[in-house]
Design a protein around this motif. Structure first.
Motif, PDB file in Angstrom:
ATOM      1  N   ASN A   1       0.839  -1.208   0.000  1.00 30.95           N
ATOM      2  CA  ASN A   1       0.000   0.000   0.000  1.00 30.95           C
ATOM      3  C   ASN A   1       0.865   1.245   0.000  1.00 30.95           C
ATOM      4  O   ASN A   1       1.990   1.224   0.486  1.00 30.95           O
ATOM      5  N   HIS A   2       0.293   2.330  -0.536  1.00 31.34           N
ATOM      6  CA  HIS A   2       1.023   3.597  -0.492  1.00 31.34           C
ATOM      7  C   HIS A   2       1.049   4.133   0.926  1.00 31.34           C
ATOM      8  O   HIS A   2       0.155   3.859   1.721  1.00 31.34           O
ATOM      9  N   ARG A   3       2.088   4.903   1.205  1.00 31.60           N
ATOM     10  CA  ARG A   3       2.173   5.530   2.525  1.00 31.60           C
ATOM     11  C   ARG A   3       1.161   6.678   2.605  1.00 31.60           C
ATOM     12  O   ARG A   3       0.887   7.340   1.606  1.00 31.60           O
ATOM     13  N   LEU A   4       0.644   6.899   3.794  1.00 32.04           N
ATOM     14  CA  LEU A   4      -0.281   8.023   4.002  1.00 32.04           C
ATOM     15  C   LEU A   4       0.515   9.336   3.957  1.00 32.04           C
ATOM     16  O   LEU A   4       1.588   9.438   4.555  1.00 32.04           O
ATOM     17  N   ILE A   5       0.000  10.313   3.211  1.00 36.09           N
ATOM     18  CA  ILE A   5       0.669  11.614   3.145  1.00 36.09           C
ATOM     19  C   ILE A   5      -0.080  12.596   4.044  1.00 36.09           C
ATOM     20  O   ILE A   5      -1.271  12.840   3.851  1.00 36.09           O
ATOM     21  N   ILE A   6       0.637  13.134   5.027  1.00 38.47           N
ATOM     22  CA  ILE A   6       0.012  14.091   5.952  1.00 38.47           C
ATOM     23  C   ILE A   6       0.587  15.481   5.694  1.00 38.47           C
ATOM     24  O   ILE A   6       1.813  15.664   5.675  1.00 38.47           O
ATOM     25  N   LEU A   7      -0.298  16.447   5.465  1.00 41.65           N
ATOM     26  CA  LEU A   7       0.143  17.837   5.338  1.00 41.65           C
ATOM     27  C   LEU A   7      -0.167  18.559   6.648  1.00 41.65           C
ATOM     28  O   LEU A   7      -1.282  18.458   7.172  1.00 41.65           O
ATOM     29  N   ILE A   8       0.836  19.263   7.157  1.00 38.80           N
ATOM     30  CA  ILE A   8       0.693  20.003   8.416  1.00 38.80           C
ATOM     31  C   ILE A   8       1.007  21.467   8.128  1.00 38.80           C
ATOM     32  O   ILE A   8       1.945  21.746   7.376  1.00 38.80           O
ATOM     33  N   GLY A   9       0.268  22.369   8.717  1.00 38.08           N
ATOM     34  CA  GLY A   9       0.615  23.782   8.514  1.00 38.08           C
ATOM     35  C   GLY A   9      -0.311  24.679   9.296  1.00 38.08           C
ATOM     36  O   GLY A   9      -1.389  24.260   9.748  1.00 38.08           O
ATOM     37  N   ALA A  10       0.095  25.923   9.438  1.00 33.35           N
ATOM     38  CA  ALA A  10      -0.727  26.900  10.156  1.00 33.35           C
ATOM     39  C   ALA A  10      -2.000  27.154   9.365  1.00 33.35           C
ATOM     40  O   ALA A  10      -1.993  27.112   8.129  1.00 33.35           O
ATOM     41  N   SER A  11      -3.070  27.439  10.072  1.00 33.67           N
ATOM     42  CA  SER A  11      -4.332  27.723   9.410  1.00 33.67           C
ATOM     43  C   SER A  11      -4.174  28.946   8.502  1.00 33.67           C
ATOM     44  O   SER A  11      -3.673  29.982   8.937  1.00 33.67           O
ATOM     45  N   GLY A  12      -4.547  28.775   7.224  1.00 34.91           N
ATOM     46  CA  GLY A  12      -4.450  29.881   6.271  1.00 34.91           C
ATOM     47  C   GLY A  12      -3.206  29.842   5.419  1.00 34.91           C
ATOM     48  O   GLY A  12      -3.082  30.583   4.446  1.00 34.91           O
ATOM     49  N   VAL A  13      -2.264  28.938   5.733  1.00 32.38           N
ATOM     50  CA  VAL A  13      -1.005  28.913   4.982  1.00 32.38           C
ATOM     51  C   VAL A  13      -1.209  28.322   3.574  1.00 32.38           C
ATOM     52  O   VAL A  13      -0.417  28.531   2.664  1.00 32.38           O
ATOM     53  N   GLY A  14      -2.302  27.555   3.412  1.00 30.61           N
ATOM     54  CA  GLY A  14      -2.589  27.005   2.091  1.00 30.61           C
ATOM     55  C   GLY A  14      -2.576  25.482   2.037  1.00 30.61           C
ATOM     56  O   GLY A  14      -2.535  24.886   0.962  1.00 30.61           O
ATOM     57  N   VAL A  15      -2.652  24.838   3.199  1.00 30.17           N
ATOM     58  CA  VAL A  15      -2.618  23.375   3.271  1.00 30.17           C
ATOM     59  C   VAL A  15      -3.774  22.778   2.454  1.00 30.17           C
ATOM     60  O   VAL A  15      -3.582  21.869   1.637  1.00 30.17           O
TER      61      VAL A  15
ATOM     62  N   ILE B   1      -4.264  11.441   1.019  1.00 29.00           N
ATOM     63  CA  ILE B   1      -3.596  12.684   1.398  1.00 29.00           C
ATOM     64  C   ILE B   1      -4.527  13.477   2.316  1.00 29.00           C
ATOM     65  O   ILE B   1      -5.682  13.711   1.974  1.00 29.00           O
ATOM     66  N   ILE B   2      -4.029  13.804   3.498  1.00 28.02           N
ATOM     67  CA  ILE B   2      -4.901  14.498   4.456  1.00 28.02           C
ATOM     68  C   ILE B   2      -4.154  15.669   5.101  1.00 28.02           C
ATOM     69  O   ILE B   2      -2.927  15.717   5.091  1.00 28.02           O
ATOM     70  N   ASP B   3      -4.942  16.627   5.623  1.00 24.04           N
ATOM     71  CA  ASP B   3      -4.327  17.673   6.449  1.00 24.04           C
ATOM     72  C   ASP B   3      -4.922  17.557   7.836  1.00 24.04           C
ATOM     73  O   ASP B   3      -6.133  17.424   7.994  1.00 24.04           O
ATOM     74  N   VAL B   4      -4.045  17.534   8.816  1.00 29.61           N
ATOM     75  CA  VAL B   4      -4.530  17.409  10.209  1.00 29.61           C
ATOM     76  C   VAL B   4      -3.835  18.443  11.073  1.00 29.61           C
ATOM     77  O   VAL B   4      -2.804  19.002  10.703  1.00 29.61           O
ATOM     78  N   GLU B   5      -4.415  18.666  12.235  1.00 30.68           N
ATOM     79  CA  GLU B   5      -3.742  19.510  13.228  1.00 30.68           C
ATOM     80  C   GLU B   5      -2.574  18.687  13.777  1.00 30.68           C
ATOM     81  O   GLU B   5      -2.659  17.449  13.868  1.00 30.68           O
ATOM     82  N   PRO B   6      -1.474  19.338  14.171  1.00 25.62           N
ATOM     83  CA  PRO B   6      -0.270  18.594  14.546  1.00 25.62           C
ATOM     84  C   PRO B   6      -0.456  17.433  15.535  1.00 25.62           C
ATOM     85  O   PRO B   6       0.114  16.365  15.321  1.00 25.62           O
ATOM     86  N   PRO B   7      -1.267  17.566  16.605  1.00 24.61           N
ATOM     87  CA  PRO B   7      -1.363  16.419  17.516  1.00 24.61           C
ATOM     88  C   PRO B   7      -1.941  15.172  16.847  1.00 24.61           C
ATOM     89  O   PRO B   7      -1.748  14.062  17.330  1.00 24.61           O
ATOM     90  N   GLY B   8      -2.651  15.370  15.726  1.00 25.81           N
ATOM     91  CA  GLY B   8      -3.203  14.231  14.983  1.00 25.81           C
ATOM     92  C   GLY B   8      -2.123  13.293  14.472  1.00 25.81           C
ATOM     93  O   GLY B   8      -2.382  12.107  14.219  1.00 25.81           O
ATOM     94  N   ILE B   9      -0.896  13.788  14.319  1.00 28.41           N
ATOM     95  CA  ILE B   9       0.209  12.955  13.812  1.00 28.41           C
ATOM     96  C   ILE B   9       0.357  11.717  14.692  1.00 28.41           C
ATOM     97  O   ILE B   9       0.546  10.610  14.200  1.00 28.41           O
TER      98      ILE B   9
ATOM     99  N   PRO C   1       2.887   6.870   7.885  1.00 28.69           N
ATOM    100  CA  PRO C   1       2.685   8.237   7.381  1.00 28.69           C
ATOM    101  C   PRO C   1       3.980   8.965   7.055  1.00 28.69           C
ATOM    102  O   PRO C   1       5.005   8.749   7.712  1.00 28.69           O
ATOM    103  N   TYR C   2       3.892   9.786   6.026  1.00 23.42           N
ATOM    104  CA  TYR C   2       4.999  10.658   5.627  1.00 23.42           C
ATOM    105  C   TYR C   2       4.485  12.076   5.848  1.00 23.42           C
ATOM    106  O   TYR C   2       3.491  12.482   5.256  1.00 23.42           O
ATOM    107  N   VAL C   3       5.167  12.824   6.742  1.00 21.44           N
ATOM    108  CA  VAL C   3       4.640  14.120   7.177  1.00 21.44           C
ATOM    109  C   VAL C   3       5.356  15.273   6.463  1.00 21.44           C
ATOM    110  O   VAL C   3       6.588  15.361   6.505  1.00 21.44           O
ATOM    111  N   ILE C   4       4.572  16.118   5.804  1.00 18.95           N
ATOM    112  CA  ILE C   4       5.163  17.272   5.104  1.00 18.95           C
ATOM    113  C   ILE C   4       4.649  18.554   5.765  1.00 18.95           C
ATOM    114  O   ILE C   4       3.435  18.762   5.871  1.00 18.95           O
TER     115      ILE C   4
END
Ligand SMILES: Nc1ncnc2c1ncn2[C@@H]1O[C@H](COP(=O)(O)OP(=O)(O)OP(=O)(O)O)[C@@H](O)[C@H]1O
Length: 530
Positions: free
Chosen positions: A317-331, A414-422, A432-435
């Motif tokens: 299976n492919h690795r889960l891609i997690i996008l993390i960033g401040a609200s409004g940065v464009g995640v 591909i998902i975006d979560v708040e940091p504690p979700g990691i 997961p691969y965290v960007i």
């Protein structure tokens, strides 16, 4: 016949002096250039290095001392020669630390630095008794005095050593670890030899080559720059250090997050606009609460995380891609663009909601529509929600099963979560691969978002204000400071198109090239003894 480059140089200098005698124009200048002491020293060093390479001398120490001697002969050494001299005379390269027995006054080898000269010479071992250095007795001397003698010795250094009666041969396999805390030997009064210490920051990859001492390990930073290791505190040592600091901070009433508070103030977010609106309303409260970027309690209990190289096999299976960033940065914008760019490859998980289905929506496509009772039941018992929240009295949540569903279908989730979700997503089946999506420089941020719209309340879309920019920069820095040890990669979202392309190539690498992942997520890793 000439045997080396220094001899060739001497012969050339002789020829040029003849030209000087014959008053040939420019020959004087050439003679001065070629006679420069640094040039001779440089060629001598070159010859020594060639000899090292050709003969691989053992023991190494006398030969290295010869090299040091050549460097010291340069009358007016260049910056490079000075640097080389310092390097060669540094305790790392001599590569051993010593200690004095307080009762007998004997000087012992305390530890041999992995990869340093002493180690490679094979002549010195921990526990060996040093009796003399260059014919001078060192018994009863302070270790600093012995170091002084060693540092002032030029050329061959002669040790008279009584080997430890039982030699412990260390044949430890290196163990790879990611640092989950920062460490600076210069600020650590407990380190036995600060010169031999190695600083690291959270997220650094360490090759731990020696764990024979319960308190001080030896390690190199990867990608490997240094040939010799540095001293780092062992996991138990770091744990006790941090506990001490923690207690001091708590006594001083510094506001520190507990795991409980983290999850309260970074609660949840989803992938649909309403869900993100909810996220934005909690934003200010969250920022005000986030007054500390101290490492989390999990980092304190495991200051190092063991990692291993993982190469995904084509059938896996492919690795889960997690996008993390401040609200409004464009995640969210980047996530949507990726999916639009390649909908047959990328997909987001379908969240659950308790709100009624709207016209045009399809159950299981926009949302899984469920009753409040079922949502709460799922929350408590069946599924673990990665994120959940409430908006306009309706509950929203994204379950791990929804992510799993996408992955099992062979897509890249591909998902975006708040940091504690990691933490909730660090699962063996998801790997997961965290960007981290980082805010660009203040000028670029303001320039690129001139025409962008920010969602500020349930109905309003408006231009970014100066306050929004300041909040965004602030939160971006806070997230990076607190969670950088979990980031596999960082993308600066300056130009949207560029950031999107960069994301695509990083994701390809994450799926197809070897990556360091925690060993407990890697089923192919043999368990290593710590
Ligand atoms: N690089 C960029 N250049 C210009 N505009 C951008 C860029 N990145 C994002 N934007 C715009 O900024 C606004 C906010 O982006 P987005 O909605 O993706 O934020 P977000 O990080 O998901 O935050 P939230 O979860 O709070 O909505 C959107 O209008 C988006 O189009």
């Amino acid at each position: 016949m000439l045997s080396g480059v220094s001899e060739v140089l001497s012969s050339v200098v002789e020829d040029v002096s003849e030209a000087v005698n014959r008053n040939i124009s420019g020959s004087q200048l050439l003679h001065e250039l070629l006679s420069a002491p640094w040039l001779r020293a440089l060629l001598k060093i070159y010859e020594c290095l060639m000899q090292f390479q050709r003969l691989s001398p053992s023991p190494l120490l006398p030969c290295a001392s010869g090299l040091l001697f050549e460097v010291s002969k340069a009358h007016r050494p260049s910056a490079e020669a000075r640097e080389l001299y310092n390097l060669l005379s540094s305790p790392h390269v001599q590569g051993a630390t010593i200690r004095r027995d307080e009762v007998t006054g004997d000087i012992y080898i305390a530890r041999v630095i992995h990869g340093g000269l002493a180690d490679r010479s094979g002549l010195l071992h921990p526990g060996d008794l040093i009796v003399e250095v260059n014919g001078n007795s060192v018994v009863g001397l302070e270790p600093e005095k012995v170091i002084q003698i060693l540092n002032s010795s030029i050329g061959t250094i002669l040790f008279k050593v009584i080997p430890r009666s039982t030699q412990v041969t260390s044949s430890q396999k290196p163990v790879y670890m990611r640092a989950m805390v920062d460490y600076c030997p210069l600020q650590d009064s407990s380190i036995p030899c600060p010169d031999a210490g190695m600083a690291f920051i959270r997220g650094d990859l360490l090759e731990v080559v020696d764990q024979s001492d319960a308190l001080w390990w030896q390690a190199r930073k990867l990608p490997c720059g240094a040939s010799f290791a540095g001293l780092i505190p062992s996991a138990s040592m770091l744990r006790s250090k941090h506990k001490e600091q923690w207690c001091i901070k708590t006594r001083l009433n510094v506001v520190i997050f507990s795991q409980k508070h983290e999850s309260t103030f970074f609660p949840s977010a989803g992938f649909r606009r309403s869900f993100r609106l909810w996220r934005r309303t909690s934003y200010r409260r969250r920022r005000q609460s986030c007054t500390s970027c101290s490492p989390s309690s999990s980092a304190l209990s495991s200051p190092y995380e063991e990692v291993a190289l993982y190469q995904r096999l084509p059938q896996e299976n492919h690795r889960l891609i997690i996008l993390i960033g401040a609200s409004g940065v464009g995640v969210n914008e980047l996530r949507k663009r990726l999916i639009k760019l390649n909908p047959s490859t990328f997909q987001g998980p379908v969240p659950h909601t308790t709100r009624p289905i709207k016209e045009g929506e399809q159950a299981g496509r926009e949302y899984h529509f469920v009753t409040k009772e079922l949502f709460e039941y799922m929350f408590c018992s069946i599924f673990r929600f990665v994120e959940y929240g409430e908006s306009k009295s309706h509950l929203y949540g994204t379950s791990i099963d929804a992510i799993d569903e996408v992955v099992k279908r062979g897509r890249m989730c591909i998902i975006d979560v708040e940091p504690p979700g990691i933490h909730l997503l660090r699962l063996r089946n998801l790997k997961p691969y965290v960007i981290f999506i980082k805010a660009p420089s203040p000028e670029t941020l303001r320039q690129t978002r001139r025409n962008a719209r920010i969602i500020t309340s349930y109905a309003v879309n408006r231009a970014f204000t100066e306050e929004d920019f300041l909040e965004l920069e602030d939160t971006s820095q806070l997230i990076e400071a607190k969670y950088k040890q979990y980031f596999d990669n960082v993308v600066v979202n300056d130009d949207l198109q560029d950031a999107c392309m960069q994301l695509c190539s990083i994701i390809q690498q994450a799926q197809n090239e070897p990556q360091w992942i925690p060993t407990d997520m890697n089923i192919n890793t043999e368990s290593r003894s710590k």
